[in-house]
Design a protein around this motif. Structure first.
Motif, PDB file in Angstrom:
ATOM      1  N   HIS A 137       5.073 -15.791 114.412  1.00 44.23           N
ATOM      2  CA  HIS A 137       5.053 -14.474 115.057  1.00 44.23           C
ATOM      3  C   HIS A 137       5.219 -13.331 114.056  1.00 44.23           C
ATOM      4  O   HIS A 137       4.879 -12.180 114.339  1.00 44.23           O
ATOM      5  CB  HIS A 137       6.157 -14.388 116.120  1.00 44.23           C
ATOM      6  N   GLU A 138       5.753 -13.650 112.860  1.00 36.59           N
ATOM      7  CA  GLU A 138       5.930 -12.614 111.848  1.00 36.59           C
ATOM      8  C   GLU A 138       4.638 -12.313 111.091  1.00 36.59           C
ATOM      9  O   GLU A 138       4.528 -11.289 110.425  1.00 36.59           O
ATOM     10  CB  GLU A 138       6.997 -13.040 110.830  1.00 36.59           C
ATOM     11  N   LEU A 139       3.670 -13.224 111.156  1.00 37.48           N
ATOM     12  CA  LEU A 139       2.441 -13.065 110.388  1.00 37.48           C
ATOM     13  C   LEU A 139       1.666 -11.832 110.811  1.00 37.48           C
ATOM     14  O   LEU A 139       1.451 -11.593 112.005  1.00 37.48           O
ATOM     15  CB  LEU A 139       1.553 -14.301 110.543  1.00 37.48           C
ATOM     16  N   ARG A 140       1.273 -11.067 109.834  1.00 34.64           N
ATOM     17  CA  ARG A 140       0.423  -9.917 110.133  1.00 34.64           C
ATOM     18  C   ARG A 140      -0.992 -10.404 110.407  1.00 34.64           C
ATOM     19  O   ARG A 140      -1.360 -11.537 110.075  1.00 34.64           O
ATOM     20  CB  ARG A 140       0.437  -8.925 108.981  1.00 34.64           C
ATOM     21  N   LYS A 141      -1.801  -9.557 111.003  1.00 35.74           N
ATOM     22  CA  LYS A 141      -3.188  -9.911 111.282  1.00 35.74           C
ATOM     23  C   LYS A 141      -3.895 -10.257 109.978  1.00 35.74           C
ATOM     24  O   LYS A 141      -3.855  -9.490 109.021  1.00 35.74           O
ATOM     25  CB  LYS A 141      -3.893  -8.746 111.976  1.00 35.74           C
ATOM     26  N   GLY A 142      -4.518 -11.424 109.950  1.00 29.86           N
ATOM     27  CA  GLY A 142      -5.189 -11.849 108.724  1.00 29.86           C
ATOM     28  C   GLY A 142      -4.281 -12.558 107.750  1.00 29.86           C
ATOM     29  O   GLY A 142      -4.677 -12.820 106.609  1.00 29.86           O
ATOM     30  N   GLY A 143      -3.060 -12.878 108.186  1.00 31.42           N
ATOM     31  CA  GLY A 143      -2.129 -13.590 107.327  1.00 31.42           C
ATOM     32  C   GLY A 143      -2.575 -15.021 107.069  1.00 31.42           C
ATOM     33  O   GLY A 143      -3.598 -15.477 107.596  1.00 31.42           O
ATOM     34  N   VAL A 144      -1.810 -15.737 106.246  1.00 32.10           N
ATOM     35  CA  VAL A 144      -2.212 -17.075 105.814  1.00 32.10           C
ATOM     36  C   VAL A 144      -1.084 -18.070 106.055  1.00 32.10           C
ATOM     37  O   VAL A 144       0.087 -17.762 105.830  1.00 32.10           O
ATOM     38  CB  VAL A 144      -2.583 -17.063 104.312  1.00 32.10           C
ATOM     39  N   VAL A 145      -1.464 -19.272 106.508  1.00 37.48           N
ATOM     40  CA  VAL A 145      -0.530 -20.391 106.620  1.00 37.48           C
ATOM     41  C   VAL A 145      -1.053 -21.530 105.751  1.00 37.48           C
ATOM     42  O   VAL A 145      -2.183 -21.991 105.927  1.00 37.48           O
ATOM     43  CB  VAL A 145      -0.373 -20.875 108.074  1.00 37.48           C
ATOM     44  N   VAL A 146      -0.235 -21.933 104.787  1.00 39.93           N
ATOM     45  CA  VAL A 146      -0.518 -23.125 103.985  1.00 39.93           C
ATOM     46  C   VAL A 146       0.398 -24.218 104.523  1.00 39.93           C
ATOM     47  O   VAL A 146       1.623 -24.112 104.415  1.00 39.93           O
ATOM     48  CB  VAL A 146      -0.254 -22.886 102.484  1.00 39.93           C
ATOM     49  N   ALA A 147      -0.204 -25.238 105.130  1.00 35.17           N
ATOM     50  CA  ALA A 147       0.604 -26.250 105.815  1.00 35.17           C
ATOM     51  C   ALA A 147       0.247 -27.649 105.346  1.00 35.17           C
ATOM     52  O   ALA A 147      -0.884 -27.918 104.918  1.00 35.17           O
ATOM     53  CB  ALA A 147       0.418 -26.131 107.321  1.00 35.17           C
ATOM     54  N   ASP A 148       1.205 -28.535 105.450  1.00 32.03           N
ATOM     55  CA  ASP A 148       0.996 -29.936 105.090  1.00 32.03           C
ATOM     56  C   ASP A 148       0.075 -30.580 106.123  1.00 32.03           C
ATOM     57  O   ASP A 148       0.382 -30.614 107.319  1.00 32.03           O
ATOM     58  CB  ASP A 148       2.343 -30.663 105.053  1.00 32.03           C
ATOM     59  N   ALA A 149      -1.057 -31.087 105.651  1.00 35.96           N
ATOM     60  CA  ALA A 149      -2.026 -31.708 106.561  1.00 35.96           C
ATOM     61  C   ALA A 149      -1.472 -32.941 107.245  1.00 35.96           C
ATOM     62  O   ALA A 149      -2.008 -33.391 108.264  1.00 35.96           O
ATOM     63  CB  ALA A 149      -3.289 -32.071 105.780  1.00 35.96           C
ATOM     64  N   LYS A 150      -0.356 -33.459 106.718  1.00 36.09           N
ATOM     65  CA  LYS A 150       0.242 -34.693 107.239  1.00 36.09           C
ATOM     66  C   LYS A 150       0.550 -34.599 108.726  1.00 36.09           C
ATOM     67  O   LYS A 150       0.405 -35.575 109.475  1.00 36.09           O
ATOM     68  CB  LYS A 150       1.512 -35.001 106.450  1.00 36.09           C
ATOM     69  N   PHE A 151       0.961 -33.403 109.197  1.00 43.07           N
ATOM     70  CA  PHE A 151       1.366 -33.292 110.606  1.00 43.07           C
ATOM     71  C   PHE A 151       0.304 -32.605 111.472  1.00 43.07           C
ATOM     72  O   PHE A 151       0.592 -32.152 112.577  1.00 43.07           O
ATOM     73  CB  PHE A 151       2.708 -32.558 110.728  1.00 43.07           C
ATOM     74  N   SER A 152      -0.941 -32.549 110.997  1.00 41.59           N
ATOM     75  CA  SER A 152      -2.051 -31.933 111.756  1.00 41.59           C
ATOM     76  C   SER A 152      -1.646 -30.558 112.275  1.00 41.59           C
ATOM     77  O   SER A 152      -1.513 -30.339 113.493  1.00 41.59           O
ATOM     78  CB  SER A 152      -2.473 -32.830 112.920  1.00 41.59           C
ATOM     79  N   PRO A 153      -1.425 -29.597 111.386  1.00 45.16           N
ATOM     80  CA  PRO A 153      -0.892 -28.287 111.781  1.00 45.16           C
ATOM     81  C   PRO A 153      -1.835 -27.506 112.684  1.00 45.16           C
ATOM     82  O   PRO A 153      -3.063 -27.650 112.609  1.00 45.16           O
ATOM     83  CB  PRO A 153      -0.709 -27.578 110.431  1.00 45.16           C
ATOM     84  N   SER A 154      -1.219 -26.694 113.527  1.00 47.78           N
ATOM     85  CA  SER A 154      -2.000 -25.804 114.393  1.00 47.78           C
ATOM     86  C   SER A 154      -1.253 -24.489 114.555  1.00 47.78           C
ATOM     87  O   SER A 154      -0.026 -24.442 114.435  1.00 47.78           O
ATOM     88  CB  SER A 154      -2.212 -26.454 115.763  1.00 47.78           C
ATOM     89  N   LEU A 155      -2.006 -23.429 114.807  1.00 45.95           N
ATOM     90  CA  LEU A 155      -1.404 -22.116 114.995  1.00 45.95           C
ATOM     91  C   LEU A 155      -1.126 -21.869 116.474  1.00 45.95           C
ATOM     92  O   LEU A 155      -1.938 -22.243 117.332  1.00 45.95           O
ATOM     93  CB  LEU A 155      -2.333 -21.018 114.465  1.00 45.95           C
ATOM     94  N   PRO A 156      -0.011 -21.235 116.808  1.00 46.01           N
ATOM     95  CA  PRO A 156       0.276 -20.892 118.202  1.00 46.01           C
ATOM     96  C   PRO A 156      -0.798 -19.958 118.753  1.00 46.01           C
ATOM     97  O   PRO A 156      -1.446 -19.213 118.006  1.00 46.01           O
ATOM     98  CB  PRO A 156       1.636 -20.193 118.132  1.00 46.01           C
ATOM     99  N   GLU A 157      -0.963 -19.982 120.040  1.00 46.40           N
ATOM    100  CA  GLU A 157      -1.953 -19.136 120.695  1.00 46.40           C
ATOM    101  C   GLU A 157      -1.658 -17.663 120.417  1.00 46.40           C
ATOM    102  O   GLU A 157      -0.513 -17.217 120.463  1.00 46.40           O
ATOM    103  CB  GLU A 157      -1.937 -19.406 122.204  1.00 46.40           C
ATOM    104  N   GLY A 158      -2.687 -16.909 120.113  1.00 51.87           N
ATOM    105  CA  GLY A 158      -2.543 -15.474 119.886  1.00 51.87           C
ATOM    106  C   GLY A 158      -2.266 -15.079 118.456  1.00 51.87           C
ATOM    107  O   GLY A 158      -2.193 -13.887 118.141  1.00 51.87           O
ATOM    108  N   ILE A 159      -2.099 -16.046 117.557  1.00 48.78           N
ATOM    109  CA  ILE A 159      -1.827 -15.746 116.155  1.00 48.78           C
ATOM    110  C   ILE A 159      -3.145 -15.639 115.397  1.00 48.78           C
ATOM    111  O   ILE A 159      -3.926 -16.595 115.325  1.00 48.78           O
ATOM    112  CB  ILE A 159      -0.936 -16.833 115.506  1.00 48.78           C
TER     113      ILE A 159
END
Length: 577
Positions: A84-106
């Motif tokens: 929720h803190e991410l600004r529009k166009g922000g970036v998430v670098v996540a470990d593929a191990k847990f099949s990451p997904s972004l919350p709705e609306g992000i």
């Protein structure tokens, strides 16, 4: 190119979040950027969500940012809690191990990187923090050799082979994400830093260094969050200067040892948090009654009882001012920056000996544990003042005792150290006469109380309040203390842009309250907004008690364990205009 950026890493406690943050920020510091960090961590040794947030800027900063540009996530929980803190166009670098997904609306870019898998290929999953670091560093387009130098400093003691493996982990993470993103992200490229050398430390380390510079050579203490780093810092440093640290069995032993050492002539201190200070109160009263100097650091945290030991709060103000039974002279200082943590510790030792009383240095978790950039310290400002310490006492008549508690015009009596010729006197926690002999005389009692309490009537403290008052009659006079000062200043920029004129006072001397210095600004203010991390408006109560102005004062309180953000201060103040 941008002048500032906010980066956060999150995962489970014990998963390498802290070391990742440390290396990442160290490399940025080497490039000359200004940094402001904040740790959100669990009170458990291992497990529970933790995250470290760093704000990076080409200009000085003293507040956490409202938003977030890059989030590095070791698990889905880190994304869910912080996206929720991410600004529009922000970036998430996540470990593929847990099949990451972004919350709705992000609205952000997600880069799944096989962080754990790469680390496993290199021999151990422990290196996943270096893979993650390399990935996020590469997206900023910063020179990899600077980061590798920080890796060498972190792991060099473990040997060349370990350093080589970690450098390879950084490269693998960097290569993978650059291929995924098509190169560094242009919108996240930072303007060059000024390249000037800066210190980068937490408030606890700065206080430890300040104590060392002040001549402190003994620290008895019992570990407690968020004060333990003061002791840990001095454990490493004091022996090099002939001093020592003792881990005591409890806080009562710590404060009584510190008082005893000061009585013997060695500058000594202890450090704790709210629960520990509660245990120390009787002994602090002893220091006040015997007029023995002692310095105590209180790093505030969430209470009461065990409360929130790893969260932000400013709720010890009343306890530090009124906690002891009976009435004694004491001084309560509240530094508001890393530099002040250093310089105020030196002043605390001087004040303790000059006025022969306990001095409490009051910080909060955000200032104590938040790692920040600061200017290089000026050691030429260090001055040692031992007050009325007598080294050549005049010869006494036979059977005559030294008047250790002599009635004087300023209330401060001459002080001698044990073993001083002609300096023998009694020392007791009961009421006493000028030589220290117990006395229950009503006349003596009143004179002794007046003497002790009168010592602070003309107290001289460097900058008891810090004032930024560009307006003669501002719409708002905003009052803060400790770590919240920088947050207020950032919110004020937005308020001024909206036509709201503001002045700002950071209270640095909580007791005795600096009424004379504070009053002119309070008198002119249309409204006084007091900002503090507690539920009962303790700082506002001190202003009302010492100056009045209850009809002008509005309190903005936050006591959920989290620090103020600039947006919270802005919105609260905007509503009060």
């Amino acid at each position: 190119m941008i002048s500032q950026l906010s980066w956060k890493i999150g995962g489970q406690q014990g998963e390498g979040v802290e070391s990742t943050d440390r290396i990442f920020s160290t490399a940025l510091n080497r490039l000359g950027y200004y940094l402001y960090g904040y740790r959100h961590f669990s009170s458990r040794i291992k497990g529970g969500h933790t995250n470290n947030k760093i704000r990076i800027s080409t200009k000085p900063i003293r507040a956490i940012s409202d938003d977030l540009d890059i989030l590095v996530a070791f698990d889905q929980e880190s994304i869910d809690l912080n996206a929720h803190e991410l600004r529009k166009g922000g970036v998430v670098v996540a470990d593929a191990k847990f099949s990451p997904s972004l919350p709705e609306g992000i609205d952000a870019k997600l880069f799944p990187v096989p962080i754990t898998a790469i680390a496993d290929e290199l021999g151990t999953s422990l290196m996943k923090n270096m893979v993650a670091s390399g990935a996020s560093w590469a997206l900023l387009g910063l020179p990899l050799e600077v980061f590798n130098k920080a890796v060498e400093e972190e792991f060099g003691r473990k040997g060349a082979a370990v350093v080589e493996k970690n450098v390879e982990a950084v490269k693998r993470g960097s290569d993978y994400v650059l291929e995924l993103a098509g190169g560094p992200l242009e919108e996240f490229k930072l303007l060059p830093a000024d390249g000037e050398q800066k210190l980068f430390m937490i408030g606890n380390d700065a206080m430890g260094l300040g104590a060392l510079a002040a001549g402190c050579r003994f620290m008895p203490a019992y570990p407690i969050t968020p004060a333990s780093e003061v002791m840990e810092y001095l454990i490493k440093k004091l022996p090099k200067f002939g001093g020592t640290v003792i881990q005591t069995e409890d806080e009562i032993a710590a404060i009584t040892m510190a008082i005893g050492a000061n009585f013997g002539g060695a500058r000594s201190m202890t450090a704790s948090a709210g629960p520990g200070l509660s245990l120390m109160m009787e002994a602090i009263g002893l220091a006040g009654m015997t007029e023995t100097p002692v310095v105590i650091v209180d790093t505030q945290r969430g209470g009461p009882s065990t409360g929130l030991p790893t969260k932000q709060e400013q709720s010890d103000i009343n306890a530090m001012i009124y906690g002891t039974h009976g009435e004694i002279p004491k001084i309560v200082l509240a530094p508001s920056s890393i530099e002040e943590c250093f310089y105020d510790m030196i002043e605390a030792f001087n004040l303790a000996e000059r006025y022969q009383c306990p001095v409490i240095v009051l910080t909060d978790l955000q200032l104590s544990l938040g790692k920040q950039s600061c200017d290089m310290l000026d050691y030429s400002k260090v001055n040692i003042d031992r007050g009325k310490l007598v080294t050549n006492t005049p010869e006494l008549e036979p059977n005559q005792l030294f008047k250790r508690y002599e009635f004087t015009e300023d209330g401060i009596s001459p002080r001698v150290l044990p073993g001083e010729k002609y300096g023998i006197h009694h020392v007791t926690g009961v009421e006493h006469d000028e030589t220290g002999r117990p006395s229950e005389s009503a006349v003596n009692r009143k004179k002794m109380m007046d003497k002790r309490l009168g010592k602070l009537n003309n107290i001289q403290v460097t900058n008891p309040i810090h004032v930024d008052a560009p307006h003669d009659e501002a719409d708002l006079l905003i009052v803060s203390m400790s770590s919240t000062g920088g947050t207020v200043d950032e919110a004020r920029i937005r308020l001024e842009e909206q036509g709201v004129t503001t002045n700002h006072i950071t209270v640095r001397l909580l007791y005795p309250f600096p009424s004379e210095q504070f009053a002119p600004y309070a008198e002119k203010a249309k409204k006084i907004v007091v900002l503090e991390n507690n539920a009962t408006a303790q700082l506002a109560a001190q202003i009302k008690l010492n100056l009045g102005y209850g009809d002008k004062i509005e309190s903005v309180l936050k006591y959920d364990g989290n620090p103020f953000l600039p947006s919270i201060v802005y919105n609260a103040c905007k509503e009060l205009v």
